[in-house]
Write an enzyme that holds these catalytic residues in place. Sequence first.
Site, PDB file in Angstrom:
ATOM      1  N   CYS A 103       0.965  -1.200  -0.090  1.00 28.77           N
ATOM      2  CA  CYS A 103       0.148   0.106  -0.086  1.00 28.77           C
ATOM      3  C   CYS A 103       0.825   0.955  -0.097  1.00 28.77           C
ATOM      4  CB  CYS A 103      -0.629   0.451   1.252  1.00 28.77           C
ATOM      5  SG  CYS A 103      -2.329   0.681   0.685  1.00 28.77           S
TER       6      CYS A 103
ATOM      7  N   GLU B 292      -2.592  -9.187   4.282  1.00 29.90           N
ATOM      8  CA  GLU B 292      -2.331  -9.618   5.712  1.00 29.90           C
ATOM      9  C   GLU B 292      -3.293  -9.907   6.965  1.00 29.90           C
ATOM     10  OE1 GLU B 292      -1.235  -5.297   5.962  1.00 29.90           O
ATOM     11  OE2 GLU B 292      -0.733  -6.610   4.523  1.00 29.90           O
TER      12      GLU B 292
ATOM     13  N   HIS C 169      -3.703  -5.431   1.293  1.00 28.75           N
ATOM     14  CA  HIS C 169      -3.335  -5.287   2.153  1.00 28.75           C
ATOM     15  C   HIS C 169      -4.036  -7.204   2.286  1.00 28.75           C
ATOM     16  CE1 HIS C 169      -2.628  -1.515   4.130  1.00 28.75           C
ATOM     17  NE2 HIS C 169      -3.776  -1.629   3.940  1.00 28.75           N
TER      18      HIS C 169
END
Length: 509
Positions: free
Chosen positions: A79, A169, A167
Amino acid sequence: MAEQILIIDFGSQYTQLIARRVRELNVYCEIHPFHHLPKLSEDVKGVIFSGSPCSVRENDAPSIDMDAFRKKVPVLGVCYGAQMMAHHLGGHVLPSEIREYGRARLNEIVGANELMKGLSLNSQVWMSHGDTIAELPESFQIIASTSSVKVAAFQIENEATFGIQFHPEVTHSEEGKQLLFNFVVDICGCRQDWTPDVFVESTVASLKQQLGDDQVVLGLSGGVDSSVAAMLIHQAIGENLHCIFVDNGLLRKNEFESVLDSYKHMGLNVTGVDAKTEFYKALEGISEPEAKRKAIGRVFIETFDKEAHRITNVKWLAQGTIYPDVIESVSVKGPSATIKSHHNVGGLPEKMNLKVVEPLNALFKDEVREVGKALNISQNILGRHPFPGPGLGIRILGDITPEKVAILQEVDDIFISGLRENGLYDQIWQAGSMLLPIQSVGVMGDERTYEQVVALRAVTSVDGMTADWVDLPYHFLQDVSNHIINKVKGVNRVVYDISSKPPATIEWE
């Protein structure tokens, strides 16, 4: 030194989550703020740039010298990290024309690219950014797109440097774990050998070398962190570790005796100290929450210090500090370090003039529990809910008296025992009871009563930063309420707290 992935933190709310996902791959990683960068050592196999609440277009946007890492080790920008690379290398980052927040799907993927290997077409990803990469620098290649974000992922030609505008994660990115595996294992070449057993073996060896024949003192709380820290040090130096468990009069019912017994069965050298009288005296007439905390902390330090001085030649103070404490001790928002006082035994190192040893300061909470399993610590300790340092002192709203403590201990025992008996305890992150500073009218038999009100609280959480109230079965709440009112003299009303954090906190004080 174990091989590791270096995570550069630019202030993202997800940075710790990146670290947790990397460690789930059995690869060690460390988080460092962008303005406190370590030197690139041989054990660093790759670098991840985190996201950020900032925009790269701001004059004071956080930034680093990327040449310190590029072409030396593989790099992944997430990002903001991706936008920073594009911005500084000649691309154009502009405000997004449409809101790029939430779920999106990768409708174009260069499957042959090593970062994208194994990802499915239309794989769901999570976007969270106000800017977008409108134009890439020369030598950058697009390797994934969504319907609204042309540059969802890129690679710089002829080097292992990548950027993604989503993202991986967070769990909303369905194949994010595969992408991180591709980067960490395939591209960076990490061996996935950082396991609880390896941690125990290497930490015990390191502690033996660090502590030698020195005497070490540790304050036990009955919780997970201090218990695992104690067992690691015990394996290294045996009887040279002196554990002190203080009864502050604010523990749960029978907790002092049961925890002390469990520690002795673990072979630890433990001294139990009954200091209830001293704590109650210090708390007499105090109602303000922070004043209560300070009084409890002061008496604990005095008690611990007194007991520690009974031991000859103590040189070390052991603490159960864990990795989030370390991460939070350095602010990403400014050039100076902001130190956070540890929750374990704040103030003791300065007062006692001891060196500090913290064997768990590289671990997250869930990793501490896994290490505890490798050390064969009882599940009764490893599965124990978090319990505040000031104990029932901040669950009794208003001033503290032995009589109020006795009431709340009985209430709490009925609630927690009920959760265990009904198979609910392990589904809950934290549960407890609060004694409120109000009385309510009730009817018992033919008589009116004017007695105490108690509140029950149970939440689910990952790390305590946010929490949701638990939807306990009505019949369970009904049974517990009836049991409390019938068994605990002085209580005639039970309420259940259905507030989430935020806006409420887990504890009431």
